[in-house]
Design a protein around this motif. Structure first.
Motif: not given
Ligand code: MSP
Length: 652
Positions: A8-11, A19, A48, A225, A229, A231-232, A260-261, A268, A290, A292, A300
């Motif tokens: 995923p692209i992370f916030y 995680g 993201d 969102w 999305l 971005n892929y 993704v989680a 997705h 997957h 958490y 977490m």
């Molecule tokens: N920006 C969106 C994703 C957009 S993808 C087109 C987003 N970002 S996030 O920073 O919240 O990241 C979520 C992802 O981080 C989860 O789907 C997972 O991959 C990972 N995780 C964040 N916390 C987690 C846990 N506690 N356990 C496992 N994975 C975790 O959602």
């Protein structure tokens, strides 16, 4: 076929935690596996950066959203190197090229009537950045954020997702691999059994300005969102105005796989495939979902404040140990509990004990018995040798199947079965005994060769998960990179007789933390838990009820089944016997069994020992563990298990 794997692209509203690291490590291990099998792979990760949450975090920090995004995005990018995540492309949704793709896709869908303006009244959750349906609420609250949503009424643009619902159901039904593990596929199908609502893809600028403006209406920015999305595709250089896939999209998209989680399953599994369909593109190939990482039974997350920082763990344990722990401990698809005690236990038992000992003993024996070189073999295989060769062959098949399916924990379990077998092979063949007999030199060479060859396969299997460890093992075997060292499971033909073998340093030095130990362990994470561990170290129970210990404390005991190989009375003691036990490696344990058992009575028995007790000298003999026994009045009964098991098996 070229694989395209994404995280995923992370916030960028919060710093990276374990995680996030897990998803990236899983994606990376899978990519390394595919590369080692000769496939071209592209791994993409990134950040993201638009939306309410980021605007709010930036405002709280007193800087512009862009400056805030720059700062946190850099932390995600910098996390990759130390964790061994070898990405090919790091994308940011504030990249101008990405913004152009989002606007192009919006224009195209608007032109073809897939995006329409409509009035909307609903319940808006700021945490989710979307409207929630009544059905989703739990006691009137957002189930994820546990806050009441705001009633909002406004005009917005909607993507006509419902048009593609039947197609999506058919696609999921016809492609069992599309969403895995199966529980998530079922969850999506069950959600799709109700009519889909159209997706609100705009936010009025009166409410939010930190987003990509809609190309056809400057009063709105794009819903985060819909932006994220894409971005892929934008990461592959996608052109929404083109008739069909071209360039890297044509090359990689047919084998696109997202990791993704479960928190972001719906965007997705539902929004994204319908968006792709509307854009005239095929859906991605597979979605791997997957669970958490929980700490104290809670996910977490930054908002809960229970995050573990991955780089602190790496500083403490090394990247390979962290990667191994995360991929071994979590059954992909299910939640897993993180605790430093669990990491410590796996480090000591799986890495230091099982793997580290096997490598150092094998190479030490090669130094001693075969002049530090791969021996020439002329001897016929026996039953034990054939068992080892067959187990390595099975590993080759099983490992590939499991890894191709993201079953990292099962793949690693299979590797550890071979490690266990090899450790038993040493005990049973006792090379140090063979070395005493000139007539058995041929057999000794065969045993050492077989062990070195087994190490080669273990290194090949570990390559995707523990790249540095694999490299060190192959270097010790006189071989180069992990990619040119033969195929996992195919026995023989690579190690050259006469080639020097040598291990320069132990792979995973044991981290000693016995209950007697009082000095706090080193490292930033460890330091935080030091006071708790200090209490444990002093034998003080840390659970809430006096007199009870918590489970993590119990887990620190390494209890093992040990086979007694030899026993003799200890001179000048009427209480002690000196035992040589296999657990699985031979060690000396001094036990207070004399007077209750004769040496002959204990040889051949399987007893339970505390294997991680700090060695202590008893009557001048170093005892490396303690045999458990029951004292009943005057009687002393040695512990046992209910049937025969392999020496060294863990008791828990
Ligand atoms: N920006 C969106 C994703 C957009 S993808 C087109 C987003 N970002 S996030 O920073 O919240 O990241 C979520 C992802 O981080 C989860 O789907 C997972 O991959 C990972 N995780 C964040 N916390 C987690 C846990 N506690 N356990 C496992 N994975 C975790 O959602």
């Amino acid at each position: 076929m070229s694989n395209y794997v994404t995280t995923p692209i992370f916030y960028v509203n919060a710093e990276p935690h374990l995680g996030h690291a897990y998803t990236a490590i899983a994606a990376d291990a899978y990519c390394r596996f595919q590369r080692l099998r000769g496939h071209e792979v592209r791994l993409q990760t990134g950040t993201d950066e638009h939306g309410d949450k980021i605007a709010a975090a930036a405002a709280a920090a007193g800087i512009t959203p862009q400056a805030y995004a720059d700062r946190i995005s850099a932390l995600f990018k910098e996390m990759a190197g130390p964790l061994g995540i070898a990405f090919d492309h790091f994308i940011r949704t504030t990249d101008p090229a990405h913004r152009r793709v989002v606007q192009g896709a919006l224009a195209r869908l608007h032109d073809q009537g897939d995006i329409v303006l409509s009035d909307y009244s609903g319940l808006y959750c700021r945490g989710c950045e979307r409207f929630l349906t009544e059905k989703e609420l739990v006691d009137g609250l957002c189930p994820d954020h546990r806050t009441p949503p705001d009633p909002l009424s406004e005009q917005n643009y909607f993507f006509k997702m419902s048009r593609y619902q039947d197609w999506l159901i058919d696609h999921i039904r016809q492609h069992p691999e599309f969403i895995t593990p199966e529980r998530y596929r079922n969850e999506v199908l069950s959600f799709l059994s109700e009519p889909l609502e159209d997706l609100c893809i705009s936010r009025p600028v009166s409410r939010l300005t930190w987003g990509i403006p809609l190309p056809f209406d400057q009063n709105f920015v794009t819903y985060v969102w819909f932006d994220a999305l894409l971005n892929y595709l934008s990461g592959l250089g996608y052109d929404p105005a083109a008739g069909g896939p071209a360039g890297d999209v044509a090359r990689f998209w047919p084998r696109a796989e997202h990791v993704v989680a479960k928190d972001i399953l719906k965007p997705h599994a539902i929004y994204w495939p319908t968006m792709l369909r509307a854009l005239g593109l095929a859906p991605y190939w597979r979605l791997h979902v997957h669970g958490y990482w929980n700490v104290n039974d809670t996910k977490m997350s930054k908002s809960i404040g229970n995050v573990v920082r991955p780089l602190e763990l790496v500083a403490d344990y090394g990247a390979d140990a962290v990667r191994y722990f995360l991929l071994r401990e979590m059954s992909f698809g299910l939640d897993a509990a993180f605790s430093q005690e669990a990491l410590e236990a796996r480090y000591n038992s799986d890495l230091a004990n099982d793997l580290g000992n096997l490598v150092s003993r094998t190479l030490a024996m090669a130094q001693k018995f075969t002049a530090g070189a791969v021996p020439e073999v002329g001897e016929e295989d026996g039953q034990l040798d054939r068992e080892l060769v067959a187990a390595v062959g099975r590993l080759g098949q099983e490992f590939d199947l499991r890894l191709a399916d993201f079953q990292f924990h099962r793949a690693l379990q299979a590797v550890w079965e071979v490690i266990g077998l090899a450790n038993r092979y040493i005990v049973v063949n006792a090379p140090w005994e063979l070395a005493k007999d000139q007539g058995r030199r041929g057999r000794l060479s065969l045993v050492i060769y077989n062990l070195l060859e087994t190490l080669r396969h273990i290194a090949l299997a570990l390559g995707p998960v523990m790249p540095e460890t694999a490299r060190l093992m192959l270097t010790a075997l006189g071989l180069g990179g992990v990619d040119a060292q033969g195929r996992l499971g195919q026995w023989g033909g690579v190690l050259r007789p006469g080639a020097p073998v040598k291990l320069t340093a132990p792979l995973f030095p044991r981290r000693e933390r016995h209950p007697e130990e009082t000095s706090p362990p080193a490292g930033p994470v460890a330091a935080k838990q030091a006071s708790r561990q200090e209490a444990q170290a002093k034998g003080q129970p840390v659970a809430d009820s006096p007199g009870l210990i918590d489970f993590d404390y119990f887990k620190r005991l390494d209890l093992r089944v040990a086979t007694v190989l030899a026993a003799e009375p200890v001179k000048k003691s009427d209480r002690l016997l000196k035992l040589t036990v296999a657990a699985p490696e031979p060690r000396t344990v001094v036990a207070g069994l004399a007077g209750h058992y004769s040496p002959e009575e204990v040889v051949g028995r399987q007893v339970i020992i505390v294997a991680n007790l700090k060695p202590a000298k008893l009557m001048g003999i170093e005892s490396q563990g303690m045999v458990l026994a029951a004292k009943d009045g005057d009687r002393l009964l040695v512990s046992a298990v209910a049937g025969e098991v392999a020496p060294g098996v863990r008791v828990s």
